[in-house]
Design a protein around this motif. Structure first.
Motif, PDB file in Angstrom:
ATOM      1  N   GLU A  45       0.836  -1.205   0.000  1.00 56.62           N
ATOM      2  CA  GLU A  45       0.000   0.000   0.000  1.00 56.62           C
ATOM      3  C   GLU A  45       0.871   1.256   0.000  1.00 56.62           C
ATOM      4  OE1 GLU A  45      -3.439   2.323  -0.108  1.00 56.62           O
ATOM      5  OE2 GLU A  45      -3.250   0.161  -0.399  1.00 56.62           O
ATOM      6  N   MET A  48       2.223   1.676  -3.513  1.00 60.95           N
ATOM      7  CA  MET A  48       1.184   2.127  -4.439  1.00 60.95           C
ATOM      8  C   MET A  48       0.902   3.623  -4.247  1.00 60.95           C
ATOM      9  SD  MET A  48      -2.661   0.610  -4.960  1.00 60.95           S
ATOM     10  CE  MET A  48      -3.271   1.267  -3.423  1.00 60.95           C
ATOM     11  N   GLU A  52       1.516   6.655  -6.960  1.00 57.96           N
ATOM     12  CA  GLU A  52       0.416   7.543  -7.352  1.00 57.96           C
ATOM     13  C   GLU A  52       0.725   8.999  -7.044  1.00 57.96           C
ATOM     14  OE1 GLU A  52      -2.977   6.063  -5.232  1.00 57.96           O
ATOM     15  OE2 GLU A  52      -3.270   4.381  -6.591  1.00 57.96           O
TER      16      GLU A  52
END
Length: 89
Positions: A45, A48, A52
């Motif tokens: 997480e 990610m 982003e």
């Protein structure tokens, strides 16, 4: 240095959102078993969200290395990758 601060804040916010113990963290706090002992899903997480947020690539190999890094080392590496990605664009 500003990128490092932004990424550090992102990491701490993500840890808090994922109900990890993220109080009293320093740059010397280990992310692996000797410190936060982050689970692979938490690391995924984090990767990610970093991708982003700032475009710093985060691979499966990176996930394995995170356990051996401190918070400061991780943030510095991700900030460097974000700068390199921005320069290449």
């Amino acid at each position: 240095m500003k990128e490092n601060e932004k990424l550090r804040e992102l990491v701490v916010d993500t840890l808090n959102e994922l109900h990890q113990e993220a109080t009293d963290l320093t740059d010397d706090t280990p992310l692996g078993p000797a410190g936060l002992d982050l689970e692979s899903l938490v690391i995924a997480e984090l990767g990610m969200r970093i991708e982003e947020s700032c475009g710093a690539p985060f691979s499966d190999e990176d996930m394995e290395r995170v356990a051996g890094q401190t918070l400061g080392e991780f943030v510095a590496e991700m900030a460097e990758r974000a700068r390199a990605g921005a320069a290449a664009s």
